[in-house]
Design an enzyme around this catalytic site. Sequence first.
Site, PDB file in Angstrom:
ATOM      1  N   GLY A 124      -2.404   3.965  -4.455  1.00 51.71           N
ATOM      2  CA  GLY A 124      -2.238   2.707  -5.174  1.00 51.71           C
ATOM      3  C   GLY A 124      -1.198   2.730  -6.265  1.00 51.71           C
ATOM      4  O   GLY A 124      -0.720   1.678  -6.686  1.00 51.71           O
ATOM      5  N   ALA A 165       0.823  -1.208   0.000  1.00 56.21           N
ATOM      6  CA  ALA A 165       0.000   0.000   0.000  1.00 56.21           C
ATOM      7  C   ALA A 165       0.853   1.252   0.000  1.00 56.21           C
ATOM      8  O   ALA A 165       1.998   1.258   0.449  1.00 56.21           O
ATOM      9  CB  ALA A 165      -0.922  -0.003   1.230  1.00 56.21           C
ATOM     10  N   CYS A 166       0.255   2.311  -0.525  1.00 55.90           N
ATOM     11  CA  CYS A 166       0.866   3.647  -0.462  1.00 55.90           C
ATOM     12  C   CYS A 166      -0.245   4.620  -0.085  1.00 55.90           C
ATOM     13  O   CYS A 166      -1.009   4.350   0.837  1.00 55.90           O
ATOM     14  CB  CYS A 166       1.539   4.007  -1.780  1.00 55.90           C
ATOM     15  SG  CYS A 166       0.464   3.984  -3.231  1.00 55.90           S
ATOM     16  N   GLY A 167      -0.351   5.752  -0.784  1.00 59.62           N
ATOM     17  CA  GLY A 167      -1.403   6.700  -0.482  1.00 59.62           C
ATOM     18  C   GLY A 167      -2.680   6.442  -1.256  1.00 59.62           C
ATOM     19  O   GLY A 167      -3.784   6.657  -0.760  1.00 59.62           O
TER      20      GLY A 167
END
Length: 459
Positions: A414, A410-412
């Site tokens: 995708g 995960a990031c902010g």
Amino acid sequence: MGFADDHLIPLVDHGLGNSAYLVDLGDGRALAVDAGRDLRALHTAAGRRGLTVAYAADTHLHADFLSGAVQLGHDHGAAILASAAGHRSFDHRGLTDGEEADLGGLTLRALATPGHTDEHLAFLLLDDGRALGVFTGGSLIVNSAARTDLLGADRTEELARAQFHSLRRLTALPDDTAVWPTHGAGSFCSAPPGTERTSTIGAQKRDNPLLAAADEDTFVRRLVTGPGTYPAYFDRLAEANRRGPGLLSGTPRLPDLTAEQVRALMADGGHVVDARPAADYAAGHIPGSVAIPLRGQFGTWLGWLLPDTAPLAFVTADAQDPDDIVWQAYKIGYERLAGRLAGGMPAWTAAGHRQATTAFLPADRTHGRSYVDVRQESEFAAGHVPGSIHIELGTLAEASAAAPVGAVVACGHGERAMTAASLLERAGHTDVAVLDGGPADYAAAHGQELVQGPEGTHP
């Protein structure tokens, strides 16, 4: 001449977090400051006003983009102004502290402001001796100052102390002097988050926390603490700017490649970059390709994750403009662009080649998976899922073994997570999933609260 507000035209590269400036000198000529190699926006702005760029000034040897000054010298006959201490190997006027350039009504005065780099200059714009504004490059920036660790850890403190004195020199200017920095929000040269990209000396004396430091030691401590990692290509571009980028006769073309040519390129050590949106990559992609969705930050991640010494082929969606890929690559010195897959993924599968898929899951379908957060340290500390494993995307290729089997990455939103998943797949992971969303979505779906601070699992 009378200097009106609309004589200054900021040109913001939101992807790299930098601003260039075009100054209308009032007589059909213009000054460009810290222009990057992608000059499309500058040429458009100059064309609207019927301007020829007569001067191109660079505040320092940029590490995060290739300068457009040499190109402006070729295309417009611009005189290039830069620090004599930079020892550039192309024709330019080398300025020392206090030297002035007569722009024909306005004057540009060089101010030695080392810190971000050794040879850094700020340029004070004067009208009949009155300070209008100062192009501060990577010295004084809005509510901060640029990082001082780009020349190595052994010089970080020395340059931070130089930055302290440079900022004190700049804040001795009149309070109403405009501050026009190059680095801004989104720059890995250490600008804080925020929407303001310009300021005034008076506002910075009031609002900049570094200027509130009680003494030099406090300033240095604050400046060198936690600037974060930066892209690998930063280590190459200052020298490239010293030599001067090669001249271009227009937008370089991205030739069409057949599926067989792409396969041959990969077999010969080249890389395939899939620039399509994350969801398109997840639905089907060339095995071994690297997902870097085409957006403002495309160049940053290209330069961070892949070498500039191997040929690159690209997979694109129908609506994507190949010129955007070319300029994002060229502005950071990536010129070995072999082409793009003609016909995209349908052509790949029509040629009988296998495609891979990646699970792209909403938060409510990620139960039972470990959570790997690939955002930057500052983002992680601002709020993350409890029990996260934190591996910055820029380090993932070397730390891929730390990602657990069956993890959701995960990031902010995708995009970076899909890049991370592609790197993990290249490293042999076959069970990677990507979160379609961010940490708040995951926490809400799992009945959790985000936590702040650096606590977490770090490989």
